[in-house]
Design a protein around this motif. Structure first.
Motif: not given
Length: 203
Positions: A17-26, A28-36, A132-135
């Motif tokens: 779910s974290g990956v999907l939200v992060a990718m929806d927000k475009k 980068d790879a590091f940001g996607v991992f941190i959100i997940a 935390l993910r949404d914030i």
């Protein structure tokens, strides 16, 4: 082993779910991992801090970090196969809160907390990672919107403590509570069941 398996499934569901939200927000790879990562371990981290477990769970379990990394990579690779990202996010988020609610309740029971505190701990475990993910993704957390979220965690916890009053195996009660949370969440969204908004009308 059963509870460990449930914990792993919850970690995977929330990481996705974290990956999907992060990718929806475009991001980068590091940001996607941190959100997940934050989505997967945020609730459990707060839970462990509240009951005085140190170091917190994921610091003692490198397997969780490995699972999150693998989950992130596989989700990124196969994201196109998740045709309806919004629906996929909702599904994995619902599975995650069901699994993590019961993981939190189990931790509360292990700490000899009363049922009401166990339910509160389960709700925190299930919801705080998503908050935390949404914030971090500049969204109003789902738990604070009209959508029923924390309420189903509380109701699922009540179902669990009701079921264990009967002569059935604890794993069955545990599993039924998880399924109850997921079903209630799906039905609430499907039929637009929500808590009333409290707001002041403009004069």
């Amino acid at each position: 082993m059963f509870y460990f398996f449930i914990d792993i499934l919850g970690t995977i569901a929330f990481a996705i779910s974290g990956v999907l939200v992060a990718m929806d927000k475009k991001l980068d790879a590091f940001g996607v991992f941190i959100i997940a990562f934050v989505t997967a371990v945020g609730g459990g981290t707060l839970r462990d801090l509240l009951i005085g477990i140190g170091p917190v769970g994921w610091l003692n379990a490198p397997l969780h970090l490995l699972i999150i990394v693998i989950t992130v990579l596989l989700t990124i690779i196969f994201v196109k196969q998740l045709k309806y990202v919004r629906r996929s996010l909702f599904l994995f988020d619902s599975i995650g809160i069901g699994l993590y609610t019961m993981v939190g309740i189990e931790k509360g029971l292990a700490a000899d907390l009363p049922p009401v505190m166990c339910i509160a701990l389960g709700t925190i475990t299930a919801c705080f990672g998503g908050v935390l993910r949404d914030i971090l993704c500049n969204e109003i957390p789902v738990i604070f919107r009209k959508e029923i979220y924390a309420t189903v965690c509380i109701l699922g916890g009540l179902v669990y403590f009701l079921l264990i009053q009967f002569p059935i195996q604890n794993t069955i009660a545990y599993s039924m509570a998880i399924v109850t949370i997921i079903i209630m969440r799906v039905l609430a969204v499907r039929f637009k069941i929500s808590l009333p908004n409290i707001y002041r009308k403009e004069i």
